[in-house]
Design a protein around this motif. Structure first.
Motif: not given
Length: 444
Positions: A287-290, A328-331
């Motif tokens: 799924e798109p994180p944004l 992956p850090e932004g997740e």
């Protein structure tokens, strides 16, 4: 593409005896030959199951089978036709056009004239457009066919009302661990050898199948092919051998909506652990994180509101962090925002207040604000009383004039009613204080 049931004669390969000896996938070899061999659908095929009761009368109505892949929808349809002496005809909505449908209906009519009924199984029935779905209605109504449609998507959204009104929706469930274990035991019996897996790896394989019986057998075949003599795979080796089956999840369909709904409701219900679980599943499925970050912002607005004004700040910061860091850090920033929102005090008072205000604004008409709070940039407007009597709140005691701001024709309204939770407890005190001052000043 039309798949026929009850062929008129043997194929060339079957006549030569080659079809029987040709290699067949394990899932095909284990396909149930009787309804009581179907696993995982006891609510339909158990002693008190819906289909069991139907078969007791040897009469079937049209049905829609709704459920995930690998749960037995096609097999059950075939066995129902067999149990009721109906000709089984199978088509796929992906490969079938209008001309194919007409041909299938004409053959069913001829069969009916000879006293033979037809069970028409339509795989991926939701792929038919509205007009194609409507074409089934006459032949369902006059008994030319018994329609059994199979779909992995919610029929309420994908099938038109006319078709749904003529067919009963039956839900097929994902197979549980015990159901998958039963299939694996049958596979071991047919193969005459145990699966070369230790206990933890066997449990992991069942999890990889994701409730799909066909997938569990396919994975089992991969394990047998990969294993050397006397080799036993543990969990780590199993992952290396079979890799991992992609989660059942379509980002534009039910899987998407089900998981985002589960995530949102877990946050609303102040369960950070459940929320993290659904978040991880959505990330895992691609799924798109944004998209998720936008939904977390919505949660902060809709379910937390002013009970914790920082929730919106943190949700927006998580979105910005993902933009800045990427995966992956932004997740992790999104995950922390989910935890914050799940553990924050909850209030939908602002959400409800806005909705109530919109309703009054729509129904009360175009009421003019009271003249004393309108500016008077022209002499005419001053003569008409615009701005007359306006009390500048900063000049009043306690910086509160208590004057009326609603239109003269509209009684004072109360839309916002904050609960005694979180920061809104302080807002509640302020509103009560101003209400008391307004009464004292005659503003109410």
């Amino acid at each position: 593409m039309v798949a026929r049931g009850k062929q008129s004669g043997p194929s060339l390969f079957a006549a030569a005896g080659l079809e029987r000896d040709a290699p067949r996938p394990l899932a095909d070899r284990l396909r149930p030959q009787k309804l009581d061999e179907v696993v995982g659908q006891d609510h339909l095929l158990g002693p008190d199951g819906v289909l069991t009761r139907m078969l007791g009368t040897r009469s079937l109505g049209s049905m829609i089978f709704w459920g995930p892949p690998g749960t037995g929808k096609t097999t059950v349809a075939r066995l129902l036709a067999q149990a009721t002496d109906l000709h089984f005809e199978q088509i796929s909505a992906i490969f079938t056009g209008v001309a194919d449908l007409k041909k299938v209906f004409e053959e069913a009519r001829r069969r009916r004239e000879l006293g033979q009924g037809t069970l028409l199984f339509v795989d991926e029935v939701h792929r038919f457009n509205r007009a194609q779905q409507d074409s089934f209605l006459p032949v369902m109504e006059d008994g030319t066919i018994v329609l059994v449609g199979a779909t992995t998507e919610n029929p309420s959204f994908e099938l038109n009302a006319a078709l749904l009104s003529r067919a009963r929706v039956l839900v097929f469930k994902s197979l549980g661990p015990d159901d998958v274990e039963q299939l694996l035991e049958r596979a071991e019996h047919i193969e005459g050898r145990p699966l070369p897996l230790d206990e933890n790896a066997r449990l992991m394989l069942a999890g990889m199948a994701d409730g799909d019986g066909r997938a569990s057998l396919t994975l089992a075949e991969e394990v047998w092919r990969a294993a050397r003599p006397d080799e036993i795979f543990d969990s780590v080796k199993l992952q290396e051998i079979v890799q991992r089956r992609a989660p059942i999840y379509d980002k534009s369909q039910d899987g998407h909506y089900n998981l985002i709904s589960a995530l949102h409701k877990s946050v609303r219900g102040s369960d950070p652990d459940a929320a993290l679980y659904y978040l991880a599943r959505m990330f895992d499925a691609g799924e798109p994180p944004l998209y998720i970050a936008r939904r977390v912002v919505r949660m902060a607005i809709e379910d937390i509101g002013l009970a914790d004004p920082q929730a919106l700040v943190i949700a927006n910061a998580a979105k910005d962090a993902f933009d800045f860091l990427g995966s992956p850090e932004g997740e992790l920033a999104i995950a922390q925002a989910v935890i914050y929102c799940a553990t924050a005090p909850k209030s939908n008072a602002g959400y409800k207040a806005y909705g109530a205000a919109r309703q009054v604004a729509k129904t009360a008409g175009s009421l003019v604000p009271p003249k004393h709070i309108l500016n008077a940039p022209t002499n005419l407007m001053k003569e008409e009383g615009y701005g007359r009597g306006y009390a500048y709140d900063h000049d009043a005691e306690d910086a509160f004039s208590g004057q009326n701001y609603f239109p003269d024709a509209l009684p004072r309204q109360q839309f916002y009613n904050p609960p005694e939770r979180g920061f809104e407890r302080e807002i509640r005190k302020r509103l009560d204080y101003w209400a008391r001052l307004r009464r004292e000043k005659g503003g109410e």
